[in-house]
Scaffold this motif. Sequence first.
Motif, PDB file in Angstrom:
ATOM      1  N   GLN A  61       0.812  -1.215   0.000  1.00  0.00           N
ATOM      2  CA  GLN A  61       0.000   0.000   0.000  1.00  0.00           C
ATOM      3  C   GLN A  61       0.838   1.255   0.000  1.00  0.00           C
ATOM      4  N   PRO A  62       0.242   2.423  -0.279  1.00  0.00           N
ATOM      5  CA  PRO A  62      -1.119   2.593  -0.798  1.00  0.00           C
ATOM      6  C   PRO A  62      -1.066   2.855  -2.300  1.00  0.00           C
ATOM      7  N   ARG A  64      -2.980   5.242  -4.732  1.00  0.00           N
ATOM      8  CA  ARG A  64      -3.833   6.413  -4.511  1.00  0.00           C
ATOM      9  C   ARG A  64      -4.489   6.921  -5.790  1.00  0.00           C
ATOM     10  N   LEU A  97      -3.782  -2.214  -1.390  1.00  0.00           N
ATOM     11  CA  LEU A  97      -4.778  -1.293  -0.829  1.00  0.00           C
ATOM     12  C   LEU A  97      -4.926  -0.091  -1.758  1.00  0.00           C
ATOM     13  N   GLU A 134     -10.319   1.127   0.464  1.00  0.00           N
ATOM     14  CA  GLU A 134     -10.428   1.740   1.793  1.00  0.00           C
ATOM     15  C   GLU A 134     -10.930   3.171   1.692  1.00  0.00           C
ATOM     16  N   LEU A 136     -10.738   6.667   2.945  1.00  0.00           N
ATOM     17  CA  LEU A 136      -9.999   7.608   3.797  1.00  0.00           C
ATOM     18  C   LEU A 136     -11.009   8.593   4.385  1.00  0.00           C
ATOM     19  N   TRP A 138     -10.841  11.527   4.822  1.00  0.00           N
ATOM     20  CA  TRP A 138     -10.856  12.805   4.105  1.00  0.00           C
ATOM     21  C   TRP A 138     -10.956  12.601   2.586  1.00  0.00           C
ATOM     22  N   ASP A 165     -10.540   0.353   8.260  1.00  0.00           N
ATOM     23  CA  ASP A 165      -9.484   0.933   9.090  1.00  0.00           C
ATOM     24  C   ASP A 165     -10.199   1.620  10.254  1.00  0.00           C
ATOM     25  N   HIS A 168     -10.337   5.519  10.390  1.00  0.00           N
ATOM     26  CA  HIS A 168     -11.211   6.269   9.483  1.00  0.00           C
ATOM     27  C   HIS A 168     -12.676   6.167   9.902  1.00  0.00           C
ATOM     28  N   GLN A 191      -7.384  -2.898   9.166  1.00  0.00           N
ATOM     29  CA  GLN A 191      -6.308  -2.119   9.781  1.00  0.00           C
ATOM     30  C   GLN A 191      -6.805  -1.516  11.085  1.00  0.00           C
ATOM     31  N   ARG A 207      -2.159  11.281  10.442  1.00  0.00           N
ATOM     32  CA  ARG A 207      -0.768  11.050  10.026  1.00  0.00           C
ATOM     33  C   ARG A 207       0.239  11.280  11.134  1.00  0.00           C
ATOM     34  N   ARG A 210      -1.905   8.864  15.522  1.00  0.00           N
ATOM     35  CA  ARG A 210      -2.463   7.533  15.770  1.00  0.00           C
ATOM     36  C   ARG A 210      -1.637   6.849  16.848  1.00  0.00           C
ATOM     37  N   GLU A 239      -1.804  -0.134  11.726  1.00  0.00           N
ATOM     38  CA  GLU A 239      -1.303   0.889  10.805  1.00  0.00           C
ATOM     39  C   GLU A 239      -1.236   2.191  11.602  1.00  0.00           C
ATOM     40  N   PHE A 241       0.472   5.705  12.240  1.00  0.00           N
ATOM     41  CA  PHE A 241       1.324   6.837  11.885  1.00  0.00           C
ATOM     42  C   PHE A 241       1.462   7.678  13.149  1.00  0.00           C
TER      43      PHE A 241
HETATM   44  O1  LIG Z   1      -2.756   8.962   5.228  1.00  0.00           O
HETATM   45  C1  LIG Z   1      -2.887   8.286   4.211  1.00  0.00           C
HETATM   46  O2  LIG Z   1      -2.756   8.744   3.073  1.00  0.00           O
HETATM   47  C2  LIG Z   1      -3.276   6.857   4.333  1.00  0.00           C
HETATM   48  C3  LIG Z   1      -2.842   5.930   3.402  1.00  0.00           C
HETATM   49  C4  LIG Z   1      -3.203   4.609   3.545  1.00  0.00           C
HETATM   50  C5  LIG Z   1      -3.990   4.198   4.585  1.00  0.00           C
HETATM   51  O3  LIG Z   1      -4.349   2.926   4.786  1.00  0.00           O
HETATM   52  C6  LIG Z   1      -4.422   5.134   5.519  1.00  0.00           C
HETATM   53  O4  LIG Z   1      -5.199   4.708   6.512  1.00  0.00           O
HETATM   54  C7  LIG Z   1      -4.069   6.440   5.390  1.00  0.00           C
END
Ligand SMILES: O=C(O)c1ccc(O)c(O)c1
Length: 626
Positions: A61-62, A64, A97, A134, A136, A138, A165, A168, A191, A207, A210, A239, A241
């Motif tokens: 991952q990821p 995008r 992902l 997934e 997100l 945002w 996740d 989220h 996640q 980011r 967490r 997961e 960050f």
């Molecule tokens: O912050 C992000 O962009 C991001 C990327 C992948 C993920 O699985 C996530 O939960 C967040």
Amino acid sequence: MRTSIATVSVSGDFREKLEAIAGAGFDGIEIFEQDFLTFDGSPRDVGRMVRDHGLEITLFQPFRDFETLPAPLRARAFARAERKFDLMGELGTDLVLVCSTVHPESLGGIDRAADDFRELGERAAARGLRVGYEALAWGRHVNDHRDAWEVVRRTDHPAVGLILDSFHTLGRGIDPDTIRRIPGDRIAFVQLADAPAIPMDLLYWSRHFRNMPGEGDLDVTRFMRAVMATGYAGPLSLEIFNDQFRAGLPRLVAQDGHRSLVHLMDRVRREEPGLAMDLPAFPPPAPVETVEFLEFATAPGEAEGIEALLASLSFERAGAHLTKPVTLWRQGGINVLVNTGVEGFTRNAFASHGTTVSEVGLLVPDAHAALARAEALGATRFDERPPEGQLAIPAIRGVGGSVIRFLDRAGDLGRVWETEFPDAAPASVGAGLVAVDHLGQTMAYDEMLSWALFYTSILDGRKAPMVDVADPDGLVRSQAVQSGGLRVTLNGTDARRTLAGRFFSDTFGSAVQHIALATDDILATAQALAARGFPVLEIGGNYYDDVEARFGLDSALTARLRAANILYDADGQGEFFQFYSAARPDGFFVEIVERRGGYSGYGAPNAPFRIAAQKRALRPASMPRA
Ligand SMILES: O=C(O)c1ccc(O)c(O)c1
Ligand SMILES: [Mg+2]
């Protein structure tokens, strides 16, 4: 239970990450491309190295900004996907992902997204790969797992599933029970992350803030119960960050992660026993009954200092250990041991910290069950082989290399005092100190989450809200944790000139900086201790003017508090009284407290006054500060 963790959650270079993750007992990793781009080896080498550590790559991952793009961006997104598929083949993983798009030119639309995923699913399936989608929090068009599920449902392709996740879902305040409606075999991956309840921008929160399940304020247990209710049987993957974890020791972060997953799933099965789960059985959490003893490690030439402090607190020397150079000091329900042993653990504790609280004895309902639970949650068992005829008391390592011993009332452990201190006198009333109220443990700021998780998972502790304490030389954070009769305050700071920071550097790491002892009559205790030469910490007069006004106290009471240097606090439930000793040169000090009614705090509003007074007391009187 198959456990996994994203490589971004742990610090270090790629090899260090793998060693830490494998060592902590994980089965697999989620791999972020950036995490191995700097590694000097091909994707094939990376895949081999992961498998050499006994790990699988559970997820790549990821990927995008894929879905609902107009031409020609759409074609380019598929071309990008094909390149990632090549890479996945080399790495040796079959799941990617795809996170919901934030692309400014994306068009949105559930059916348009489903069309794109159907085509992507076809291309993935042709290579034996799978795709997970997934939401997100945002995302531009999709920011809710219910919408992501609707895309997956309409895609209706066996190679395309949903990725959940907890951050989220819970971070956006979405009811996790909505997950129960999703068929478990359509969930491709799960996640997990927690986070502290700090209102801020979702992306920034995600980011940087967490943390491990159980370390924050989100109801990850309820999320996970819903996931398990679907019949999902795939990996559970952290997961996280987190800026602090990225700078932490990889091994410790990975161990905490594994502990948090085991604890989470243990809670899930206890709250919802009908759920199928392959977590090995271990004993349930049980609150501590009481602190049965505290032991100081010191040295032959150093013991007088701590013994004089105990004597000034009205403790009496009640006896000596059968074979070891350990004396027992008693008062009320409190047992304090002073150990001047020159070998083994005591010697090491003294050598690394100076005179220090090296052991805490906890009375629990079942000592062997407590040990088994601690070990299941990854605690380090402490075994120092007892000499012939002495008890092997179950023990684990705690803060700063100290030892926590488990005692209960059954069998040999219930007779520990008679066995090891056969001639000891019973405790006297002394100055009215009856029990250990709490222990204050000082540590680096970045250890706080870790030790809070230790106490909550292993010892069934409950956290109080974190408080900030203002030392004139910096901020100290304080996290209280209570399990039955055990109360601990974890005080963390990175500010070196704070009292806590100085203690941390002077004692070479985390340790108990203060012990608080309880009385039922603080005015009488204060008077008795004054007569014994207790080195009370003098509180400035301004404090009493302020506290009288703040709480509307009777001036006669304020006068008595002032005379005895007693600080006051109250919450909705009751009242709190406390006074302190001056700090020893190493920063260690003693607190005396009385709780009235249901007061459950620690007098945090008084801490700045206490700290200022301790700092004044440390300064030599003949050398006023310029
Ligand atoms: O912050 C992000 O962009 C991001 C990327 C992948 C993920 O699985 C996530 O939960 C967040
Ligand atoms: Mg995620």
